[in-house]
Design an enzyme around this catalytic site. Structure first.
Site, PDB file in Angstrom:
ATOM      1  N   ALA A 146       0.851  -1.196   0.000  1.00 43.64           N
ATOM      2  CA  ALA A 146       0.000   0.000   0.000  1.00 43.64           C
ATOM      3  C   ALA A 146       0.879   1.235   0.000  1.00 43.64           C
ATOM      4  CB  ALA A 146      -0.917   0.027   1.223  1.00 43.64           C
ATOM      5  N   GLU A 147       0.332   2.315  -0.542  1.00 52.92           N
ATOM      6  CA  GLU A 147       1.075   3.578  -0.546  1.00 52.92           C
ATOM      7  C   GLU A 147       1.380   4.046   0.869  1.00 52.92           C
ATOM      8  OE1 GLU A 147      -0.906   7.128  -1.794  1.00 52.92           O
ATOM      9  OE2 GLU A 147      -2.736   6.622  -0.747  1.00 52.92           O
ATOM     10  N   VAL A 148       0.515   3.731   1.812  1.00 52.71           N
ATOM     11  CA  VAL A 148       0.656   4.214   3.180  1.00 52.71           C
ATOM     12  C   VAL A 148       1.781   3.504   3.935  1.00 52.71           C
ATOM     13  CG1 VAL A 148      -1.017   2.671   4.297  1.00 52.71           C
ATOM     14  CG2 VAL A 148      -0.732   5.010   5.149  1.00 52.71           C
ATOM     15  N   TYR A 149       2.238   2.351   3.447  1.00 52.59           N
ATOM     16  CA  TYR A 149       3.317   1.629   4.119  1.00 52.59           C
ATOM     17  C   TYR A 149       4.644   2.296   3.791  1.00 52.59           C
ATOM     18  CZ  TYR A 149      -0.240  -2.106   4.214  1.00 52.59           C
ATOM     19  OH  TYR A 149      -1.385  -2.837   4.371  1.00 52.59           O
ATOM     20  N   GLY A 150       5.202   2.927   4.742  1.00 55.93           N
ATOM     21  CA  GLY A 150       6.491   3.613   4.566  1.00 55.93           C
ATOM     22  C   GLY A 150       6.429   5.071   4.977  1.00 55.93           C
TER      23      GLY A 150
END
Length: 124
Positions: free
Chosen positions: A54-58
């Site tokens: 997911a884009e939110v991971y990081g």
């Protein structure tokens, strides 16, 4: 490894998938990039064909890691990624949720670039 079909989509995936969140987010510091690539590729070598990010991971870095790791066998795997988060591009902090159509389109375009793919197999 056994395979499953996801709903009526026709997408065939391994019965066991790899959720990649913990490589970049959520459970302490991110793993070293080469360690993450090695882990993802080892999963593939053992029959895993379904990878979730997911884009939110990081934020953002997990998709880059997954894309790089899976590039050599992209045509043999299914990649899932997610949208719906309002992330400040300057500091990476989540400001809330955003599933407005124009935002979803922007996220899809950015995820395609980070994953280095022409198609996102499962986008939710």
């Amino acid at each position: 490894m056994r395979k499953r079909t996801l709903g009526n989509s026709g997408l065939q995936v391994s019965a066991v998938g790899l959720g990649c969140m913990g490589l970049s987010y959520g459970y302490g510091p991110a793993v070293d990039k080469q360690v993450g690539i090695s882990l993802i590729r080892s999963a593939f070598e053992r029959g895993v064909t379904f990878f979730d990010t997911a884009e939110v991971y990081g934020p953002f870095t997990n998709e880059e890691l997954v894309g790089e790791a899976l590039a050599p066998f992209r045509d043999q795997v299914v990649i899932a990624t997610k949208f719906g988060f309002d992330i400040d591009p300057k500091d990476g902090k989540q400001r809330g949720l955003n599933s407005r159509p124009e935002h979803v389109k922007k996220v899809a375009e950015a995820s395609l670039k980070r994953l280095k793919v022409s198609v996102i197999d499962l986008f939710y």
